[in-house]
Design a protein around this motif. Structure first.
Motif, PDB file in Angstrom:
ATOM      1  N   GLN A  17      -5.944   4.515 -11.749  1.00  0.00           N
ATOM      2  CA  GLN A  17      -4.812   4.334 -12.898  1.00  0.00           C
ATOM      3  C   GLN A  17      -5.056   2.973 -13.572  1.00  0.00           C
ATOM      4  OE1 GLN A  17      -4.165   4.192  -9.485  1.00  0.00           O
ATOM      5  NE2 GLN A  17      -1.949   3.079  -8.464  1.00  0.00           N
ATOM      6  N   ASN A  18      -5.798   2.381 -12.598  1.00  0.00           N
ATOM      7  CA  ASN A  18      -6.090   0.773 -13.248  1.00  0.00           C
ATOM      8  C   ASN A  18      -7.586   0.825 -14.004  1.00  0.00           C
ATOM      9  OD1 ASN A  18      -7.462  -0.100 -11.861  1.00  0.00           O
ATOM     10  ND2 ASN A  18      -6.429  -1.313 -10.362  1.00  0.00           N
ATOM     11  N   GLY A  19      -7.968   1.740 -13.843  1.00  0.00           N
ATOM     12  CA  GLY A  19      -9.457   2.415 -15.242  1.00  0.00           C
ATOM     13  C   GLY A  19     -10.814   1.311 -13.818  1.00  0.00           C
ATOM     14  N   SER A  20     -10.714   1.305 -13.000  1.00  0.00           N
ATOM     15  CA  SER A  20     -11.761   0.553 -12.225  1.00  0.00           C
ATOM     16  C   SER A  20     -12.090   1.788 -10.758  1.00  0.00           C
ATOM     17  CB  SER A  20     -11.093   0.005 -10.727  1.00  0.00           C
ATOM     18  OG  SER A  20      -9.512  -0.009  -9.857  1.00  0.00           O
ATOM     19  N   PRO A  21     -13.246   2.090 -11.092  1.00  0.00           N
ATOM     20  CA  PRO A  21     -13.605   3.102 -10.164  1.00  0.00           C
ATOM     21  C   PRO A  21     -13.378   2.818  -8.741  1.00  0.00           C
ATOM     22  CG  PRO A  21     -15.917   2.029 -10.745  1.00  0.00           C
ATOM     23  CD  PRO A  21     -14.382   1.409 -11.368  1.00  0.00           C
ATOM     24  N   VAL A  22     -13.203   4.468  -7.801  1.00  0.00           N
ATOM     25  CA  VAL A  22     -13.057   4.271  -6.269  1.00  0.00           C
ATOM     26  C   VAL A  22     -13.739   5.635  -5.597  1.00  0.00           C
ATOM     27  CG1 VAL A  22     -10.908   4.708  -5.043  1.00  0.00           C
ATOM     28  CG2 VAL A  22     -10.752   2.837  -6.548  1.00  0.00           C
ATOM     29  N   SER A  23     -14.313   4.671  -4.819  1.00  0.00           N
ATOM     30  CA  SER A  23     -15.224   5.305  -3.532  1.00  0.00           C
ATOM     31  C   SER A  23     -14.648   6.100  -2.784  1.00  0.00           C
ATOM     32  CB  SER A  23     -16.509   5.390  -3.688  1.00  0.00           C
ATOM     33  OG  SER A  23     -17.319   5.210  -4.455  1.00  0.00           O
ATOM     34  N   LEU A  24     -14.761   7.296  -2.432  1.00  0.00           N
ATOM     35  CA  LEU A  24     -14.338   7.390  -1.088  1.00  0.00           C
ATOM     36  C   LEU A  24     -14.584   6.498   0.308  1.00  0.00           C
ATOM     37  CD1 LEU A  24     -11.815   8.656   1.223  1.00  0.00           C
ATOM     38  CD2 LEU A  24     -13.965  10.829   1.375  1.00  0.00           C
ATOM     39  N   ASN A  25     -16.026   6.595  -0.302  1.00  0.00           N
ATOM     40  CA  ASN A  25     -17.233   5.808   1.035  1.00  0.00           C
ATOM     41  C   ASN A  25     -16.703   4.254   1.251  1.00  0.00           C
ATOM     42  OD1 ASN A  25     -18.218   7.512   1.912  1.00  0.00           O
ATOM     43  ND2 ASN A  25     -20.399   7.201   0.663  1.00  0.00           N
ATOM     44  N   ASP A  26     -16.114   3.891   0.028  1.00  0.00           N
ATOM     45  CA  ASP A  26     -15.482   2.369   0.178  1.00  0.00           C
ATOM     46  C   ASP A  26     -14.385   1.662   1.527  1.00  0.00           C
ATOM     47  OD1 ASP A  26     -16.407   1.994  -2.427  1.00  0.00           O
ATOM     48  OD2 ASP A  26     -14.728   1.719  -4.024  1.00  0.00           O
ATOM     49  N   PHE A  27     -13.828   2.994   1.594  1.00  0.00           N
ATOM     50  CA  PHE A  27     -12.842   3.102   3.028  1.00  0.00           C
ATOM     51  C   PHE A  27     -13.651   3.502   4.636  1.00  0.00           C
ATOM     52  CE2 PHE A  27     -10.421   4.038  -1.304  1.00  0.00           C
ATOM     53  CZ  PHE A  27      -9.868   3.140  -1.066  1.00  0.00           C
ATOM     54  N   ARG A  28     -15.041   3.569   3.786  1.00  0.00           N
ATOM     55  CA  ARG A  28     -15.389   4.374   5.750  1.00  0.00           C
ATOM     56  C   ARG A  28     -15.491   3.023   6.424  1.00  0.00           C
ATOM     57  NH1 ARG A  28     -19.428   8.754   4.435  1.00  0.00           N
ATOM     58  NH2 ARG A  28     -17.289  10.095   4.564  1.00  0.00           N
ATOM     59  N   GLY A  29     -15.820   3.375   7.366  1.00  0.00           N
ATOM     60  CA  GLY A  29     -15.522   1.704   8.600  1.00  0.00           C
ATOM     61  C   GLY A  29     -14.469   0.974   8.718  1.00  0.00           C
ATOM     62  N   GLN A  30     -14.019   0.991   7.572  1.00  0.00           N
ATOM     63  CA  GLN A  30     -12.587  -0.204   7.225  1.00  0.00           C
ATOM     64  C   GLN A  30     -10.954   0.839   7.843  1.00  0.00           C
ATOM     65  OE1 GLN A  30     -13.711  -2.951   6.124  1.00  0.00           O
ATOM     66  NE2 GLN A  30     -15.426  -1.460   6.017  1.00  0.00           N
ATOM     67  N   LYS A  31     -10.725   2.239   6.838  1.00  0.00           N
ATOM     68  CA  LYS A  31      -9.365   2.295   7.553  1.00  0.00           C
ATOM     69  C   LYS A  31      -9.091   4.113   7.502  1.00  0.00           C
ATOM     70  CE  LYS A  31      -7.137   0.230   4.667  1.00  0.00           C
ATOM     71  NZ  LYS A  31      -6.532  -1.038   3.681  1.00  0.00           N
ATOM     72  N   ALA A  32      -8.388   4.962   8.052  1.00  0.00           N
ATOM     73  CA  ALA A  32      -8.355   6.134   8.023  1.00  0.00           C
ATOM     74  C   ALA A  32      -8.155   6.436   6.456  1.00  0.00           C
ATOM     75  CB  ALA A  32      -6.971   6.615   8.245  1.00  0.00           C
ATOM     76  N   VAL A  33      -8.366   7.553   5.584  1.00  0.00           N
ATOM     77  CA  VAL A  33      -7.554   7.785   4.467  1.00  0.00           C
ATOM     78  C   VAL A  33      -6.527   9.927   4.057  1.00  0.00           C
ATOM     79  CG1 VAL A  33      -8.368   8.390   2.139  1.00  0.00           C
ATOM     80  CG2 VAL A  33      -9.353   6.502   2.882  1.00  0.00           C
ATOM     81  N   VAL A  34      -5.381   9.429   3.202  1.00  0.00           N
ATOM     82  CA  VAL A  34      -4.786   9.652   3.535  1.00  0.00           C
ATOM     83  C   VAL A  34      -4.793  10.546   2.155  1.00  0.00           C
ATOM     84  CG1 VAL A  34      -2.144  11.011   3.566  1.00  0.00           C
ATOM     85  CG2 VAL A  34      -3.207   9.461   5.343  1.00  0.00           C
ATOM     86  N   LEU A  35      -5.931  11.678   1.837  1.00  0.00           N
ATOM     87  CA  LEU A  35      -5.737  12.584   0.648  1.00  0.00           C
ATOM     88  C   LEU A  35      -5.257  13.186  -0.208  1.00  0.00           C
ATOM     89  CD1 LEU A  35      -8.454  11.538  -1.618  1.00  0.00           C
ATOM     90  CD2 LEU A  35      -9.295  13.062  -0.438  1.00  0.00           C
ATOM     91  N   TYR A  36      -4.853  12.905  -1.297  1.00  0.00           N
ATOM     92  CA  TYR A  36      -4.053  14.167  -0.697  1.00  0.00           C
ATOM     93  C   TYR A  36      -3.461  14.701  -3.023  1.00  0.00           C
ATOM     94  CZ  TYR A  36      -0.070  11.308  -3.485  1.00  0.00           C
ATOM     95  OH  TYR A  36       0.993  10.320  -4.313  1.00  0.00           O
TER      96      TYR A  36
END
Length: 153
Positions: A17-36
């Motif tokens: 929503q702020n125009g920046s790219p976000v990848s799911l892999n950005d979170f891998r090894g860091q935290k769980a993701v709840v993707l809805y």
């Protein structure tokens, strides 16, 4: 083939929503993701679901998870929606519904984009999938229950 429990969640990069790219892999090894995945910004059901995630956001963070919403709306629409309802988490724009298709999120009655939530552990493995077009709050409850179970393992 739709994504199933036990699968490695397919990676993607979408605009937030702020125009920046976000990848799911950005979170891998860091935290769980709840993707809805939800049908549309600022509609009654999607607002109820997103506000339920907002109201439990601190609990998700305490459980070591990030919440990410995805719909086919534009980043600008997401920015207005997030601002209007003070949504503290990332909303991603899947304007061509490519990620929705990648995950195999079904349409309701063949028309309305489906409402499906995936709980992905910090290793990128799908631990839970919840599909309900009308039981908005259950998406939050099911996700929190799964995250709590993961913490006790």
């Amino acid at each position: 083939m739709p994504v199933k429990v036990g699968d490695i969640a397919p990676d993607f990069t979408l605009t937030s929503q702020n125009g920046s790219p976000v990848s799911l892999n950005d979170f891998r090894g860091q935290k769980a993701v709840v993707l809805y995945f939800y049908p549309k910004d600022d509609t009654p059901g999607c607002t109820a679901e997103s506000c339920a995630f907002r109201d439990s956001y601190e609990t998700f963070k305490d459980a070591g998870a990030e919440v990410i919403g995805i719909s086919g709306d534009s980043s600008n629409s997401h920015a207005q929606f997030a601002s209007k309802y003070q949504l503290p988490f990332t909303l991603l724009s899947d304007t061509g519904n490519q990620v929705r298709k990648l995950y195999g999120v079904p349409a309701t009655l063949g028309l309305l984009p489906g409402r499906v939530t995936y709980v992905i552990d910090k290793n990128g493995v799908v631990q839970h999938i919840f599909n309900s077009q009308l039981n908005f709050k259950a998406h939050v409850d099911e996700s929190l229950k799964t995250l709590q179970e993961l913490q006790t393992v």
